[in-house]
Design a protein around this motif. Structure first.
Motif, PDB file in Angstrom:
ATOM      1  N   ARG A 140       0.632  -1.184   0.085  1.00  0.00           N
ATOM      2  CA  ARG A 140       0.119  -0.024  -0.069  1.00  0.00           C
ATOM      3  C   ARG A 140       1.115   1.371   0.031  1.00  0.00           C
ATOM      4  O   ARG A 140       0.343   2.227   0.127  1.00  0.00           O
ATOM      5  N   ALA A 141       2.192   1.370   0.096  1.00  0.00           N
ATOM      6  CA  ALA A 141       3.089   2.348  -0.126  1.00  0.00           C
ATOM      7  C   ALA A 141       3.197   2.692  -1.585  1.00  0.00           C
ATOM      8  O   ALA A 141       3.956   3.730  -1.893  1.00  0.00           O
ATOM      9  N   VAL A 142       2.459   1.971  -2.470  1.00  0.00           N
ATOM     10  CA  VAL A 142       2.476   2.405  -3.923  1.00  0.00           C
ATOM     11  C   VAL A 142       1.901   3.842  -4.307  1.00  0.00           C
ATOM     12  O   VAL A 142       1.148   4.183  -3.365  1.00  0.00           O
ATOM     13  N   SER A 143       2.340   4.180  -5.368  1.00  0.00           N
ATOM     14  CA  SER A 143       1.943   5.491  -5.559  1.00  0.00           C
ATOM     15  C   SER A 143       0.777   5.575  -6.662  1.00  0.00           C
ATOM     16  O   SER A 143       0.429   4.524  -7.473  1.00  0.00           O
ATOM     17  N   ALA A 144       0.189   6.790  -6.823  1.00  0.00           N
ATOM     18  CA  ALA A 144      -1.113   6.773  -8.012  1.00  0.00           C
ATOM     19  C   ALA A 144      -0.387   6.343  -9.421  1.00  0.00           C
ATOM     20  O   ALA A 144      -1.133   5.819 -10.028  1.00  0.00           O
ATOM     21  N   GLY A 145       0.841   6.927  -9.549  1.00  0.00           N
ATOM     22  CA  GLY A 145       1.398   6.865 -10.831  1.00  0.00           C
ATOM     23  C   GLY A 145       1.542   4.841 -11.069  1.00  0.00           C
ATOM     24  O   GLY A 145       1.436   4.669 -12.257  1.00  0.00           O
ATOM     25  N   GLN A 146       1.852   4.183  -9.960  1.00  0.00           N
ATOM     26  CA  GLN A 146       1.709   2.899 -10.174  1.00  0.00           C
ATOM     27  C   GLN A 146       0.286   2.251 -10.305  1.00  0.00           C
ATOM     28  O   GLN A 146      -0.100   1.197 -10.652  1.00  0.00           O
ATOM     29  N   LEU A 147      -0.495   2.841  -9.549  1.00  0.00           N
ATOM     30  CA  LEU A 147      -1.961   2.195  -9.464  1.00  0.00           C
ATOM     31  C   LEU A 147      -2.833   2.787 -10.775  1.00  0.00           C
ATOM     32  O   LEU A 147      -4.001   1.801 -10.974  1.00  0.00           O
ATOM     33  N   MET A 148      -2.572   3.765 -11.289  1.00  0.00           N
ATOM     34  CA  MET A 148      -3.762   4.365 -12.236  1.00  0.00           C
ATOM     35  C   MET A 148      -3.951   3.664 -13.420  1.00  0.00           C
ATOM     36  O   MET A 148      -3.104   2.723 -13.822  1.00  0.00           O
ATOM     37  N   THR A 149      -5.072   3.792 -13.930  1.00  0.00           N
ATOM     38  CA  THR A 149      -5.297   3.343 -15.095  1.00  0.00           C
ATOM     39  C   THR A 149      -5.108   4.050 -16.381  1.00  0.00           C
ATOM     40  O   THR A 149      -5.282   5.375 -16.058  1.00  0.00           O
ATOM     41  N   VAL A 150      -4.332   3.551 -17.228  1.00  0.00           N
ATOM     42  CA  VAL A 150      -3.885   4.464 -18.400  1.00  0.00           C
ATOM     43  C   VAL A 150      -4.097   3.604 -19.766  1.00  0.00           C
ATOM     44  O   VAL A 150      -4.210   2.685 -19.886  1.00  0.00           O
ATOM     45  N   PRO A 151      -4.513   4.319 -20.926  1.00  0.00           N
ATOM     46  CA  PRO A 151      -4.648   5.820 -20.967  1.00  0.00           C
ATOM     47  C   PRO A 151      -5.941   6.083 -20.180  1.00  0.00           C
ATOM     48  O   PRO A 151      -6.908   5.338 -20.242  1.00  0.00           O
ATOM     49  N   ALA A 152      -6.107   7.320 -19.749  1.00  0.00           N
ATOM     50  CA  ALA A 152      -7.347   7.921 -19.235  1.00  0.00           C
ATOM     51  C   ALA A 152      -8.305   8.082 -20.339  1.00  0.00           C
ATOM     52  O   ALA A 152      -8.193   8.402 -21.504  1.00  0.00           O
ATOM     53  N   VAL A 153      -9.623   7.744 -20.190  1.00  0.00           N
ATOM     54  CA  VAL A 153     -10.549   7.905 -20.838  1.00  0.00           C
ATOM     55  C   VAL A 153     -11.224   9.407 -20.922  1.00  0.00           C
ATOM     56  O   VAL A 153     -11.471   9.751 -19.532  1.00  0.00           O
ATOM     57  N   THR A 154     -11.116  10.342 -21.859  1.00  0.00           N
ATOM     58  CA  THR A 154     -11.225  11.407 -21.692  1.00  0.00           C
ATOM     59  C   THR A 154     -12.281  12.179 -22.775  1.00  0.00           C
ATOM     60  O   THR A 154     -12.478  11.320 -23.737  1.00  0.00           O
ATOM     61  N   VAL A 155     -12.988  13.444 -22.587  1.00  0.00           N
ATOM     62  CA  VAL A 155     -13.761  13.958 -23.405  1.00  0.00           C
ATOM     63  C   VAL A 155     -13.155  15.370 -23.646  1.00  0.00           C
ATOM     64  O   VAL A 155     -12.565  15.823 -22.960  1.00  0.00           O
ATOM     65  N   GLY A 156     -13.414  16.061 -24.875  1.00  0.00           N
ATOM     66  CA  GLY A 156     -13.183  17.201 -25.110  1.00  0.00           C
ATOM     67  C   GLY A 156     -14.642  18.188 -24.543  1.00  0.00           C
ATOM     68  O   GLY A 156     -15.779  17.596 -24.481  1.00  0.00           O
ATOM     69  N   ARG A 157     -14.376  19.597 -24.378  1.00  0.00           N
ATOM     70  CA  ARG A 157     -15.762  20.260 -24.013  1.00  0.00           C
ATOM     71  C   ARG A 157     -16.701  20.455 -24.919  1.00  0.00           C
ATOM     72  O   ARG A 157     -17.869  20.592 -24.694  1.00  0.00           O
ATOM     73  N   ASP A 158     -16.327  20.191 -26.260  1.00  0.00           N
ATOM     74  CA  ASP A 158     -17.383  20.134 -27.527  1.00  0.00           C
ATOM     75  C   ASP A 158     -18.219  18.753 -27.489  1.00  0.00           C
ATOM     76  O   ASP A 158     -18.926  18.717 -28.599  1.00  0.00           O
TER      77      ASP A 158
END
Length: 200
Positions: free
Chosen positions: A68-86
């Motif tokens: 549990r000493a791991v970081s967000a960089g190790q835990l995160m899901t990549v690539p992030a699913v994102t959207v644009g404002r349009d």
């Protein structure tokens, strides 16, 4: 009321984030404090590099305490699913449904985070008043679909359901009108009864 049609119209501009170096316990505490289930992970330049969610944390929590000493960089899901404002509200809703996502980060052309949109944000479109929906649809019909005097099309809206009636020049145009009505933000359903009396 402003027409709500894109993610930019409904998104939340203030976003809680973490950096890649954030530790397990800090991520859990941030989620608890802000009552959210996922956090965008930002690089030093403000670009989104991933998303860490409750699911990511639960997978890690099954390990040893040391893990549990791991970081967000190790835990995160990549690539992030994102959207644009349009991105359209309908498009964002489909993306959420396909990915079983509760929130989507909103980014600019350079990948920098500008907001976040949730399922609740997308549902704001259904709070539009019937009169507002009806006026937008009438404007669309008279300016882009039906030339003045060529047909008589009436619009009645009740609880988000659009009723189209009157006369329209041919079945192909009737289909266009129905599709146009379905595309108006806030519309729940559409009925069409041309060459007849007001169905309402």
């Amino acid at each position: 009321m402003k027409h709500l049609s894109t993610v930019g119209d409904v998104m939340t501009h203030t976003v809680v984030t973490v950096g890649p170096e954030a530790r397990f316990k800090d991520i859990v505490e941030t989620m608890r404090q802000w009552h959210i289930s996922a956090l965008p992970v930002l690089s030093g330049r403000g670009r989104i590099v991933g998303v860490v969610s409750e699911a990511d944390l639960l997978l890690e929590a099954r390990g040893t305490d040391d893990s549990r000493a791991v970081s967000a960089g190790q835990l995160m899901t990549v690539p992030a699913v994102t959207v644009g404002r349009d991105t359209t509200i309908a498009g964002a809703a489909r993306l959420m449904a396909r990915g079983h996502l509760k929130r989507l980060p909103v980014v600019d052309a350079d990948g920098r985070l500008t907001g976040v949109v949730s399922r609740g944000d997308l549902l704001k479109v259904h709070l539009r008043a019937d009169d507002d929906i009806g006026q937008e649809l009438r404007d669309l019909i008279t300016t882009g679909v039906i030339p003045t005097g060529s047909a008589e099309v009436h619009v009645h809206v009740a609880k988000g359901i659009v009723h189209l009636y009157g006369s329209a020049p041919g079945p192909s145009l009737e289909d266009v009108l129905v599709r146009l009505a379905r595309a108006v933000p806030g519309v729940v359903d559409v009925t069409a009864q041309f060459d007849d009396e007001n169905p309402a």
